[in-house]
Design an enzyme around this catalytic site. Structure first.
Site, short mmCIF file in Angstrom:
data_model
loop_
_atom_site.label_atom_id
_atom_site.label_comp_id
_atom_site.label_asym_id
_atom_site.label_seq_id
_atom_site.Cartn_x
_atom_site.Cartn_y
_atom_site.Cartn_z
N GLY A 138 0.84 -1.21 0.00
CA GLY A 138 0.00 0.00 0.00
C GLY A 138 0.87 1.25 0.00
O GLY A 138 1.82 1.34 0.79
N ARG A 180 13.62 10.07 -2.97
CA ARG A 180 14.55 11.18 -3.22
C ARG A 180 15.80 11.07 -2.33
O ARG A 180 16.93 11.24 -2.77
CB ARG A 180 13.80 12.49 -2.95
CG ARG A 180 14.66 13.74 -3.00
CD ARG A 180 13.74 14.93 -2.71
NE ARG A 180 14.45 16.20 -2.64
CZ ARG A 180 14.97 16.72 -1.54
NH1 ARG A 180 14.89 16.04 -0.39
NH2 ARG A 180 15.57 17.89 -1.57
N VAL A 200 18.05 8.18 -3.55
CA VAL A 200 18.76 8.49 -4.79
C VAL A 200 19.89 9.48 -4.50
O VAL A 200 21.04 9.28 -4.91
CB VAL A 200 17.78 9.07 -5.84
CG1 VAL A 200 18.53 9.62 -7.05
CG2 VAL A 200 16.78 7.99 -6.26
N ARG A 242 1.18 -5.18 -5.14
CA ARG A 242 1.35 -6.34 -4.25
C ARG A 242 1.50 -7.52 -5.19
O ARG A 242 0.52 -8.01 -5.73
CB ARG A 242 0.14 -6.50 -3.33
CG ARG A 242 0.01 -5.37 -2.31
CD ARG A 242 -1.07 -5.66 -1.29
NE ARG A 242 -1.03 -4.71 -0.19
CZ ARG A 242 -1.87 -3.69 -0.02
NH1 ARG A 242 -2.85 -3.49 -0.88
NH2 ARG A 242 -1.75 -2.87 1.01
N ASP A 259 -0.21 2.58 8.25
CA ASP A 259 -0.74 1.86 9.41
C ASP A 259 0.06 2.01 10.70
O ASP A 259 -0.44 1.70 11.78
CB ASP A 259 -0.86 0.37 9.09
CG ASP A 259 -1.97 0.08 8.09
OD1 ASP A 259 -2.80 0.98 7.86
OD2 ASP A 259 -2.00 -1.03 7.53
N MET A 306 -8.81 3.59 8.28
CA MET A 306 -8.08 2.39 7.86
C MET A 306 -7.36 1.72 9.03
O MET A 306 -7.16 2.32 10.09
CB MET A 306 -7.10 2.75 6.75
CG MET A 306 -7.76 2.75 5.39
SD MET A 306 -6.58 2.94 4.05
CE MET A 306 -7.62 2.44 2.67
O1 F6P Z 1 -1.70 -1.21 4.72
C1 F6P Z 1 -2.22 0.02 4.36
C2 F6P Z 1 -3.69 -0.06 4.09
O2 F6P Z 1 -4.13 1.22 3.69
C3 F6P Z 1 -4.56 -0.59 5.23
O3 F6P Z 1 -4.81 0.36 6.24
C4 F6P Z 1 -5.78 -1.02 4.49
O4 F6P Z 1 -6.46 -2.01 5.20
C5 F6P Z 1 -5.21 -1.58 3.21
O5 F6P Z 1 -3.96 -0.95 3.03
C6 F6P Z 1 -6.06 -1.37 1.99
O6 F6P Z 1 -5.43 -1.97 0.91
P1 F6P Z 1 -5.89 -1.79 -0.61
O7 F6P Z 1 -5.47 -0.42 -1.05
O8 F6P Z 1 -5.17 -2.85 -1.34
O9 F6P Z 1 -7.37 -1.93 -0.64
#
Ligand code: F6P
Length: 323
Positions: free
Chosen positions: A11, A21, A24, A72, A128, A170
């Site tokens: 993420g 930056r 690099v 990912r 997170d 989140m």
């Molecule tokens: O790990 C960061 C995060 O934003 C989490 O807080 C959230 O659960 C997840 O990624 C969401 O992932 P995606 O953007 O793949 O839906």
């Protein structure tokens, strides 16, 4: 070491560009060439790798997202995918990598080193804030400020209508964003994955009520709380109290974007610089983090396998202030 690669993975988070930056420019300052790998491990597998110069990272310190893009990669989870990635890095003459991301990113880097011997150092990039070995991750500060700005706006309308709002932030596995944004946003209740049995707190606050016991209420819910998020909580509540009419607001991905705060830019700059210096000093399989305002290296093993406990005192504050 003559040439290193840098990539962002998992993420995205505000401040990743500031970190790229720093990587690099620290490398170039030390006479090392840098290659940017697009879309994390996926770009490594697809050979989407090219040189970055000092000018390639001009005017990005203030930008959200990541100029190297992120992904990912499922393919990198297979030995075949990692072998492809290794062949591409060798062909490009990359001797070491700086990876900017979270748990999954570091797990991949560790495996890659074990199988193919490419040294890597990580910088913690995730909103997170759930990585052991650093007090703050790159992007967390921006994310909580974005959340608080949204909460403030919701407070205005909650106040006007005397409503209860359940605001979801989140955090699939951790309540860092919920706790910080909830305290800064003056929430009455904060529901987080780390704490079980919080339904009784919700029930106690609203049982028998058709509106907030206060003039209005803000409840912050981490998406990974035990009930499964704000929508589920409100469904359950309104089943139990049919006249109850709360509102749900899910902040979602706005928390991942935007210009990084000054704090995140400084953090990203320090950790990107430290990651390259560690790589040049012969370190590998470690994450550069900030503990008590000092840069420290923590092994990927420790960073991945330990959970970073929330400060229980912060949850207590919510109770105290809700009198
Ligand atoms: O790990 C960061 C995060 O934003 C989490 O807080 C959230 O659960 C997840 O990624 C969401 O992932 P995606 O953007 O793949 O839906």
């Amino acid at each position: 070491m003559k040439r290193i690669g840098v990539f962002t993975s998992g993420g995205d988070s505000p401040g990743m560009n500031a970190c790229i930056r720093a990587v690099v420019r620290t490398a170039i300052y030390n006479g090392i060439e840098v290659m940017g790998i697009q879309r994390g491990y996926q770009g490594m597998i697809e050979n989407d790798i090219d040189f970055l110069t000092s000018r390639s990272v001009s005017n990005i310190i203030q930008r959200g997202g990541t100029i190297l893009k992120s992904a990912r990669s499922k393919e990198f989870m297979t030995p075949e995918g990692r072998s492809k990635a290794f062949r591409n890095l060798k062909e490009k003459g990359v001797d070491g990598i700086v990876c900017i991301g979270g748990n999954g990113t570091f797990t991949g880097a560790k495996l890659f080193f074990e199988e193919h011997g490419i040294p890597s150092i990580g910088a913690p990039g995730t909103i997170d804030n759930d990585l052991y070995g650093t007090d703050f991750t790159i992007g967390f500060d921006t994310a909580i400020n974005t959340a608080v700005e949204a909460i403030d706006k919701i407070r205005d309308t909650a106040d006007s209508h005397g409503r209860v709002f359940f605001i979801e932030v989140m955090g699939r596995h951790t309540g860092y964003i919920a706790l910080a944004a909830g305290i800064a946003g003056g929430a009455e209740l904060i529901l987080i994955p780390e704490k079980q049995g919080q339904w009784k707190d919700v029930a106690a606050m609203f049982a028998g009520e058709t509106k907030s016991p206060k003039a209005f209420s803000i409840v912050i819910v981490a998406e990974g709380d035990e009930e499964g998020g704000a929508i589920k909580i409100v469904e359950r509540l309104t089943k139990e109290i049919p006249d109850f009419d709360p509102r749900v607001s899910i902040l979602g991905h706005i928390q991942r974007g935007g210009s990084p705060t000054a704090y995140d830019r400084v953090l990203a700059s320090r950790l990107g610089n430290a990651a390259v210096e560690a790589l040049l000093a012969g370190e590998t399989n470690k994450m550069a983090g900030l503990v008590n305002n000092q840069v420290v290296l923590t092994s990927f093993d420790e960073a991945i396998n330990n959970s970073k406990p929330l400060n229980p005192g912060l949850l207590k504050l919510v109770d105290i202030f809700n009198c």
